[in-house]
Design an enzyme around this catalytic site. Structure first.
Site, PDB file in Angstrom:
ATOM      1  N   LYS A  76       0.819  -1.215   0.000  1.00 42.37           N
ATOM      2  CA  LYS A  76       0.000   0.000   0.000  1.00 42.37           C
ATOM      3  C   LYS A  76       0.853   1.266   0.000  1.00 42.37           C
ATOM      4  CE  LYS A  76      -0.788   0.318   5.010  1.00 42.37           C
ATOM      5  NZ  LYS A  76      -1.821   0.431   6.058  1.00 42.37           N
ATOM      6  N   ASP A  77       2.167   1.148   0.299  1.00 40.49           N
ATOM      7  CA  ASP A  77       3.065   2.308   0.260  1.00 40.49           C
ATOM      8  C   ASP A  77       3.671   2.538  -1.114  1.00 40.49           C
ATOM      9  OD1 ASP A  77       2.692   2.745   2.974  1.00 40.49           O
ATOM     10  OD2 ASP A  77       4.471   1.609   3.568  1.00 40.49           O
ATOM     11  N   ARG A 124      -8.920   7.909   3.728  1.00 45.63           N
ATOM     12  CA  ARG A 124      -9.818   6.791   3.414  1.00 45.63           C
ATOM     13  C   ARG A 124     -10.506   6.282   4.675  1.00 45.63           C
ATOM     14  NH1 ARG A 124      -9.285   1.554   4.434  1.00 45.63           N
ATOM     15  NH2 ARG A 124      -7.176   1.936   5.196  1.00 45.63           N
ATOM     16  N   ARG A 125      -9.729   6.052   5.725  1.00 52.63           N
ATOM     17  CA  ARG A 125     -10.318   5.586   6.977  1.00 52.63           C
ATOM     18  C   ARG A 125     -11.206   6.655   7.602  1.00 52.63           C
ATOM     19  NH1 ARG A 125      -4.634   2.975   8.939  1.00 52.63           N
ATOM     20  NH2 ARG A 125      -4.932   0.866   8.123  1.00 52.63           N
ATOM     21  N   ARG A 142      -0.411  10.319  13.549  1.00 57.66           N
ATOM     22  CA  ARG A 142       0.795  10.013  12.771  1.00 57.66           C
ATOM     23  C   ARG A 142       1.717   9.101  13.552  1.00 57.66           C
ATOM     24  NH1 ARG A 142       1.310  16.116  11.661  1.00 57.66           N
ATOM     25  NH2 ARG A 142      -0.180  16.460   9.965  1.00 57.66           N
ATOM     26  N   ASN A 144       4.484   5.432  13.474  1.00 60.28           N
ATOM     27  CA  ASN A 144       4.376   4.003  13.181  1.00 60.28           C
ATOM     28  C   ASN A 144       3.416   3.332  14.158  1.00 60.28           C
ATOM     29  OD1 ASN A 144       5.843   3.526  15.584  1.00 60.28           O
ATOM     30  ND2 ASN A 144       7.798   3.569  14.503  1.00 60.28           N
ATOM     31  N   THR A 147       4.227   3.749  17.875  1.00 62.95           N
ATOM     32  CA  THR A 147       3.999   5.125  18.328  1.00 62.95           C
ATOM     33  C   THR A 147       2.519   5.385  18.548  1.00 62.95           C
ATOM     34  OG1 THR A 147       5.968   5.943  17.185  1.00 62.95           O
ATOM     35  CG2 THR A 147       4.260   7.565  17.716  1.00 62.95           C
ATOM     36  N   CYS A 235      -1.568   7.640  -3.218  1.00 60.39           N
ATOM     37  CA  CYS A 235      -1.694   6.705  -2.097  1.00 60.39           C
ATOM     38  C   CYS A 235      -2.475   7.310  -0.935  1.00 60.39           C
ATOM     39  CB  CYS A 235      -0.308   6.285  -1.612  1.00 60.39           C
ATOM     40  SG  CYS A 235       0.692   5.419  -2.833  1.00 60.39           S
TER      41      CYS A 235
END
Length: 301
Positions: A76-77, A124-125, A142, A144, A147, A235
């Protein structure tokens, strides 16, 4: 055969690279090379991510410079248009592509109190959460996976939406409080899949990677990425798509949303696994005929 496998330095990327290295052990000796990307730097700083190759371009440059022989990405990236000279050589068996909810205290999505703070950095979410529950407060999240889970525990949000695949690969499935069906939260293009990229003209490496390529996952990825390319969406656009391959058949559902989730366009089509790209274009044409371009323009204005 000795191969240098490029990967990002995040915990999830390391896990993915180690999986690929183990899967290739029968045909190659694999050295993992960590490469820090623009996306990693922006994420660590808590800055917005542009997503047009922010997590891939340094790895692409290393591939073309022959500093590495292949690289692994979360599919997806990967931008819908790859740099010249680079190809997706393998898509291994796909993880469950579903989105999931992690909440504190533990609750399923339907039981979140009104005005609960739900964290996600994905338009999207955001659009789909608001379409299902306009009473929720969806805010930017934001960083990872580690985090975001840490900030959730600290009370920054009441819940976060994440990809099940990332939690599965990190061995953290126990964090999940609810799994979203595709009818409520259609996944991102390529979610749950890995892309192993290599130089397009390197037949030796392409042959080695056939050992880890999954035919169904590769067809699903090609259909979903064709949809994204035909919509000319990036993306980070409010676009979702999910292809499912079975018994030689391939079914694709695609959707485009307004940023606030009040308008949703959804289309599906079915074809064969041998021709995934035309299926993606067919679904995109149906969405565009219903006004998808205007919704995408609104989202990027």
């Amino acid at each position: 055969m000795k191969l240098r496998l490029g990967a990002r330095g995040s915990a999830l990327s390391r896990v993915q690279a180690e999986w690929v290295a183990r899967a290739l052990a029968a045909v190659a000796e694999v050295e993992i090379v960590a490469i820090r990307t623009t996306g990693d730097r922006l994420s660590a700083a808590g800055a917005p991510i542009g997503w047009k190759g922010d997590f891939t371009k340094e790895l692409d440059a290393a591939l073309l410079a022959r500093e590495i022989d292949l690289a692994v990405h979360s599919l997806k990236d990967v931008p819908s248009a790859l740099p010249e000279g680079i190809a997706i050589a393998a898509v291994p068996l796909r993880e469950d592509p579903s989105d999931v909810l992690v909440s504190r205290p533990r609750r399923v999505f339907a039981e979140l109190p009104g005005e609960s703070r739900v964290g996600t950095s994905s338009p999207r979410r955001r659009a789909q959460v608001l379409a299902a529950r306009p009473d929720l407060d969806v805010s930017e999240a934001r960083g990872n996976v580690d985090t975001r889970l840490r900030r959730l525990a600290e009370g920054k949000w009441d819940a976060v939406v994440l990809a099940r695949a990332g939690l599965a690969r990190l061995g953290r499935l126990e964090e999940i409080c609810d799994v979203f069906p595709a009818e409520v939260l259609l996944p991102a293009i390529g979610q749950g899949a890995l892309a192993v990229v290599a130089r397009g003209n390197d037949r030796r490496i392409a042959e080695a990677l056939t050992s880890i390529d999954d035919t169904n996952a590769h067809a699903e990825a090609a259909a979903e990425r064709s949809l994204l390319a035909a919509l000319e969406a990036g993306c980070h656009a409010p676009v979702a798509g999910l292809a499912r391959a079975s018994g030689g058949r391939l079914e694709l559902t695609g959707a485009v949303f307004s940023p606030d989730g009040t308008r949703v366009l959804r289309e599906s089509a079915e074809g064969t696994g041998r021709e995934p790209a035309p299926l993606g274009r067919a679904v995109a044409e149906r969405l565009l005929a219903r006004g998808a371009a205007a919704l995408l323009a609104e989202a990027t204005a």
